[in-house]
Write an enzyme that holds these catalytic residues in place. Structure first.
Site, mmCIF file in Angstrom:
data_model
loop_
_atom_site.group_PDB
_atom_site.id
_atom_site.type_symbol
_atom_site.label_atom_id
_atom_site.label_comp_id
_atom_site.label_asym_id
_atom_site.label_seq_id
_atom_site.Cartn_x
_atom_site.Cartn_y
_atom_site.Cartn_z
ATOM 1 N N LYS A 149 0.877 -1.371 -0.071
ATOM 2 C CA LYS A 149 0.370 0.360 -0.044
ATOM 3 C C LYS A 149 0.918 1.599 -0.072
ATOM 4 O O LYS A 149 2.275 0.924 -0.032
ATOM 5 C CB LYS A 149 -1.000 -0.263 1.589
ATOM 6 C CG LYS A 149 -1.697 -1.313 0.989
ATOM 7 C CD LYS A 149 -2.933 -1.511 0.263
ATOM 8 C CE LYS A 149 -3.833 -2.993 1.051
ATOM 9 N NZ LYS A 149 -4.617 -2.583 0.265
HETATM 10 C C1 PLP Z 1 -5.141 -4.476 0.920
HETATM 11 C C2 PLP Z 1 -6.965 -4.495 0.652
HETATM 12 C C3 PLP Z 1 -7.802 -4.376 1.582
HETATM 13 C C4 PLP Z 1 -7.751 -5.823 2.504
HETATM 14 O O1 PLP Z 1 -6.545 -4.855 3.187
HETATM 15 P P1 PLP Z 1 -5.377 -5.914 4.403
HETATM 16 O O2 PLP Z 1 -4.636 -5.136 5.628
HETATM 17 O O3 PLP Z 1 -4.688 -7.051 3.045
HETATM 18 O O4 PLP Z 1 -6.369 -6.974 4.841
HETATM 19 C C5 PLP Z 1 -9.302 -4.148 1.209
HETATM 20 N N1 PLP Z 1 -9.589 -3.376 0.386
HETATM 21 C C6 PLP Z 1 -8.863 -2.918 -0.330
HETATM 22 C C7 PLP Z 1 -9.697 -2.372 -1.937
HETATM 23 C C8 PLP Z 1 -7.397 -3.400 -0.497
HETATM 24 O O5 PLP Z 1 -6.484 -2.874 -1.847
#
Ligand code: PLP
Length: 362
Positions: free
Chosen positions: A182
């Site tokens: 992210k």
């Molecule tokens: C990465 C992501 C998630 C989940 O996040 P995690 O920390 O991996 O549980 C949820 N929604 C979207 C759109 C994502 O890109």
């Protein structure tokens, strides 16, 4: 090979993590509290509650909002599966509402049609896909008109904004992820944002086994707490986030200006919107041909996402409600190219010059 993603952590994260390691307080505590305060300040959010992941943040936001088993929650068919799975965790029923092909986000017009078809819907989860905000002003107007709870899935949009207001502060709740791919990371982690004071206590209790006083449990809760170790990384990453996002925007600007090859449909950024380019995603007609080309040139890529959520085997076992024609079109055409802040100017040059040479048919 130029990788699609590369987390950037440095000595600052290491130093603060060391401080935690030798403090003896490895689990939740003052570093988590500081991270929550810093994040709230950065976003302009009234309240923040740190969690173990973006997925747990979505789950707890839904439960805190009071969604009951069997109730309908509207969401996009075009996202990472966690968005819709959170609805299933709450034993609620996902209703998919189609996207706009220009920005891949849920279409306000389509949202209105979906609400008319499913007037018993109680909430919606709105995703800001690839870092481009969904049309929150229109969406909040619709939500207020029909009395729907809004949860923003901001897992790809840390710092993105509309007319200066950051995503995660429009809806009743926001959910962020700090997974390493992210815009900023903690290793694993998440954050719930809310503007509603009464919701904070509930969310805090739900991430901690439903505890409201020591060994007193009112609700069925979970262990979704963040640790001080993860928070230490997050505190330092948050300092770096504005710089990371600036660099992403700079690279995206070069791509958008210098890639003029008509084989590609480039991402747009709506006026007044701040796109933080979690991904720089192109649409192409012949994706297989294009990814073979990228592989030959050593350029990393990603497909976000090759299938819509309702087309996943898990969801095909269910009766899928809603519409997803545009989402299916997008799923066939999208390809993300590297846009992370660790890219060098030479790598960006290399990517641009090769994309300019790509021929759709030869
Ligand atoms: C990465 C992501 C998630 C989940 O996040 P995690 O920390 O991996 O549980 C949820 N929604 C979207 C759109 C994502 O890109």
């Amino acid at each position: 090979m130029i990788p699609l993603v590369k987390p950037m952590v440095g000595i600052e994260e290491q130093m603060l993590m060391n401080e935690v390691l030798f403090s003896g307080k490895l689990a939740q505590g003052e570093y988590v509290e500081k991270f929550e305060r810093d994040f709230a300040l950065y976003l302009g959010s009234n309240y923040c509650v740190a969690t173990s992941s973006g997925t747990s943040a979505l789950h707890i936001a839904l439960l805190s909002s009071g969604i009951q088993p069997g109730e309908k929650v509207i969401t996009t068919p075009f996202s990472f599966i966690a968005t819709a799975n959170a609805i299933l965790y709450a034993q609620a029923v996902p209703v998919f509402s189609d996207i706009e092909l220009q920005d891949y986000n849920i279409s306000p017009q389509c949202l209105l049609d979906t609400i008319k078809k499913h007037p018993d819907s109680k909430a919606m989860i709105i995703v800001h896909l690839y870092g481009h905000p969904a049309c929150m002003e229109e969406i909040m107007e619709i939500a207020n008109q029909y009395n729907l709870i809004v949860i923003e899935d901001c897992a790809q949009a840390h710092g993105a904004s509309i007319n200066g207001k950051k995503v995660g502060t429009f809806g009743h709740f926001g959910a962020f992820s700090f997974y390493p791919t992210k815009n900023m990371t903690c290793g694993e982690g998440g954050m719930i944002t809310t503007q509603v004071k009464e919701m904070v206590q509930k969310a805090r209790s739900l991430i901690n086994h439903g505890q409201t006083a020591k060994y007193h449990h009112d609700l069925l809760g979970y262990n979704y707490r963040m640790t001080n170790i993860h928070a230490a990384i997050g505190i330092e990453q948050l300092h770096k986030l504005p710089g990371f996002n600036e660099r992403r925007k700079e690279i995206a600007k070069r791509y958008s200006r210098e890639i003029t090859n008509p084989a590609f449909m480039k991402p747009i950024c709506l006026p007044g919107f701040e796109h933080v380019y979690h991904q720089y995603t192109l649409a192409v007609n012949n994706r297989n041909r294009f990814i073979t080309f990228l592989e030959a040139k050593g350029i990393g890529y990603g497909i976000h996402y090759p299938k819509t959520i309702p087309d996943q085997p898990l969801y095909l076992q269910r009766e899928n409600l809603g519409s997803f024609t545009n989402a299916r079109k997008a799923a066939e055409r999208v390809v993300s190219i590297p846009v992370h802040p660790a890219l060098t100017e030479q790598e960006v040059d290399y990517i641009i010059s090769n994309l300019q040479k790509y021929a759709e048919n030869e």
